[in-house]
Design an enzyme around this catalytic site. Sequence first.
Site, PDB file in Angstrom:
ATOM      1  N   GLU A 252       7.700  -4.493  -6.252  1.00 10.21           N
ATOM      2  CA  GLU A 252       8.178  -5.111  -4.847  1.00 10.21           C
ATOM      3  C   GLU A 252       9.793  -4.870  -4.624  1.00 10.21           C
ATOM      4  O   GLU A 252      10.154  -4.559  -3.614  1.00 10.21           O
ATOM      5  CB  GLU A 252       7.816  -6.549  -4.821  1.00 10.21           C
ATOM      6  CG  GLU A 252       6.255  -6.840  -4.734  1.00 10.21           C
ATOM      7  CD  GLU A 252       5.769  -6.430  -3.676  1.00 10.21           C
ATOM      8  OE1 GLU A 252       6.395  -5.954  -2.437  1.00 10.21           O
ATOM      9  OE2 GLU A 252       4.453  -6.329  -3.484  1.00 10.21           O
ATOM     10  N   ARG A 256      11.037  -2.500  -1.530  1.00 10.34           N
ATOM     11  CA  ARG A 256      11.507  -3.222  -0.403  1.00 10.34           C
ATOM     12  C   ARG A 256      13.200  -3.052  -0.509  1.00 10.34           C
ATOM     13  O   ARG A 256      13.795  -2.725   0.591  1.00 10.34           O
ATOM     14  CB  ARG A 256      11.156  -4.608  -0.428  1.00 10.34           C
ATOM     15  CG  ARG A 256       9.504  -4.815  -0.427  1.00 10.34           C
ATOM     16  CD  ARG A 256       9.386  -6.407   0.082  1.00 10.34           C
ATOM     17  NE  ARG A 256       7.742  -6.599  -0.311  1.00 10.34           N
ATOM     18  CZ  ARG A 256       7.088  -7.556   0.450  1.00 10.34           C
ATOM     19  NH1 ARG A 256       7.696  -8.167   1.373  1.00 10.34           N
ATOM     20  NH2 ARG A 256       5.807  -7.711   0.060  1.00 10.34           N
ATOM     21  N   ASP A 385      -3.488   2.142  -4.482  1.00 15.56           N
ATOM     22  CA  ASP A 385      -3.263   3.046  -3.640  1.00 15.56           C
ATOM     23  C   ASP A 385      -1.993   3.747  -3.467  1.00 15.56           C
ATOM     24  O   ASP A 385      -2.085   5.068  -3.379  1.00 15.56           O
ATOM     25  CB  ASP A 385      -3.020   1.927  -2.271  1.00 15.56           C
ATOM     26  CG  ASP A 385      -2.255   0.805  -2.622  1.00 15.56           C
ATOM     27  OD1 ASP A 385      -1.633   0.956  -3.567  1.00 15.56           O
ATOM     28  OD2 ASP A 385      -2.226  -0.208  -1.739  1.00 15.56           O
ATOM     29  N   GLU A 517      -1.111  -1.196   7.487  1.00 14.81           N
ATOM     30  CA  GLU A 517      -1.944   0.353   7.079  1.00 14.81           C
ATOM     31  C   GLU A 517      -2.498   0.928   8.167  1.00 14.81           C
ATOM     32  O   GLU A 517      -2.604   1.999   8.161  1.00 14.81           O
ATOM     33  CB  GLU A 517      -2.582  -0.181   5.984  1.00 14.81           C
ATOM     34  CG  GLU A 517      -1.922  -0.418   4.582  1.00 14.81           C
ATOM     35  CD  GLU A 517      -1.472  -1.692   4.662  1.00 14.81           C
ATOM     36  OE1 GLU A 517      -0.478  -2.060   3.793  1.00 14.81           O
ATOM     37  OE2 GLU A 517      -2.136  -2.687   5.477  1.00 14.81           O
TER      38      GLU A 517
END
Length: 614
Positions: A252, A256, A385, A517
């Site tokens: 993360e 980010r 993913d 998404e």
Amino acid sequence: MGLVKLKQIVVGVGLLTVVVFCYTMVFMLPKTESVDIRGFFEHRHDTLPANYVKPINGFKPAETGIEKIPPAPQLDQHVVFNPKDAGQRRQFETYQEKHENAIDEANQVMNMKKKIEEDKRKVAEEQAKEEKDKLMEQLKKGSSALGTISAYDNTRGNPTDPDIIEKRESIRNMMKLAWKGYKEFAWGANELRPISKSRHSANIFGSADTGATIVDALDTLYIMGMHKEFKEGAEWVMGLNMNSRTDISVFEVNIRFIGGLLSAYFLSGDTTLLNQAKIITDKLLPAFNTATGIPYALINPTTGNVKNWGWASGGSSILSEFGTLHLEFSMLSKATGNPVYLEKVVKIREFLRKADKPNGLYPNYINPQTGAWGQRHVSVGALGDSFYEYLLKSWVLSDKTDVVARQMYDEAVEAIEKHVMGKSPGGLTYLGEWRSGRLEPKMGHLTCFAGGMFALGAEGSKDKDHYMKLGGEIAHTCHESYDRATLKLGPEAFHLSGGNEATALRANEKYYILRPEVIETYFYMWRLTKDPKYRQWGWEAAQALEKNCRTENGYTGIKDVYAAKPQYDDVQQSFFLAETLKYLYLLFSDDDLLNLNEWVFNSEAHPLPIIKQS
């Protein structure tokens, strides 16, 4: 620094003095076990004789012939003060003097303690100032190995169609509201609770206020022309210190913070943003010290201790986390001239490339020390993913020279089509959950990014038309999950068997947390096909967001997309500003704004420039 050390010594000596003084006072106090001085300080209305002894409560001699057991001798429980008694008067004056002296000494101790606390506060402030000055020095010291970066012209790609202009401005106004609420009620915190007007943070960010929303939103603010807001956000980032005393997520923080800072740097040309990205990345590097080079998921940035999520298949590392580092780390090496970041991610890729893969598939879990796969669970959604996304985008970011990445992507997609893809009874194409050879017809909202991925990867594949068609089919399935929901926003997960296709079946699948998404796939499909239905679907989603997620101070997720009336979760996710609103804005912009031939979006929609090979 000498002054700070001197003050620390003074504070230590002061504390020692207080401790010695307090212990000395304890031993010097007179013994009072046999003296009752309550009468000196109690206001009494009764006048009792001097020889009065109060009976023991509840004691009553038995009226029997048995000899009575006399009570144990009791101390006189009440002493009546006689002011005419010189001895009592002197005793009282002595106790009064000692009492007043004890109060004076206690006040002196309290004042000394206050002074020590004040000195400690001043020392802490000076230390914080020194750390901040040191950080500022670091931020200004470095320069880009790429030379001067010119500020990006965000006026590129302005549409001319009045309807599209109006829709794009509506998206911009959504961003203004989201930012305004965050700034007013949660500035510096990671996220906003727009209904309760308070701060919010998830455990992935650790214990510190690291302004995830600020960093995530910077590039969106920039491309929307909100330069005043971008400037105030960039100024706040100058003081950002990733100093959490609890674990932070390597994944993360990478997508980010590092991705967001790199993107803001390449758009604005401000090298302090690049240097801040480097400082934060360096804090993550101990997580990579494993036999395989595959990093642990969590690191304490204060202690450097590392570990994996306890729930992840016996403490395994997760494919979508360690597989989603390549874009940022390779770009950081290019921008700083330091190869160490690229070396870290190349080592991960090489290990995976050589590893045995069941049916050509990459399971979601792997032990970072032994390299053994964990549970035989494969997903193009959660846990897997963005690993596949980064294989493709590493090739694109390299100006299509990273052939190893492209080959690994093509081979992975071939195995996915064979084992993980299915068709529902109603004809909807889906990407399910593969578990030890069995395919579960269930698809997550996170998986819906894959429509855009297949379309983006069509160029350079063996069959461009096939993958463009496949991207369109996934986009259609995901649109159905929105269209079949009462609130016209898609659930966290949906099933593709039985009579309710593209619909969530369980309560814990029905929520929507402002995820991007589906809109991301609409954006790619629009850019690559120019089919107007993708803009139409995107506008439907924007209207549903306005109707069901907008509050007075920002946007909130909802607990059940099938409810007649939205029930709010009261969290404005940072990725709503980074991804959802950015993709909507770009959907209603012309192609020249962040052209796909010039920029690559990381997994958090932070654009990184394609550096052309000479």
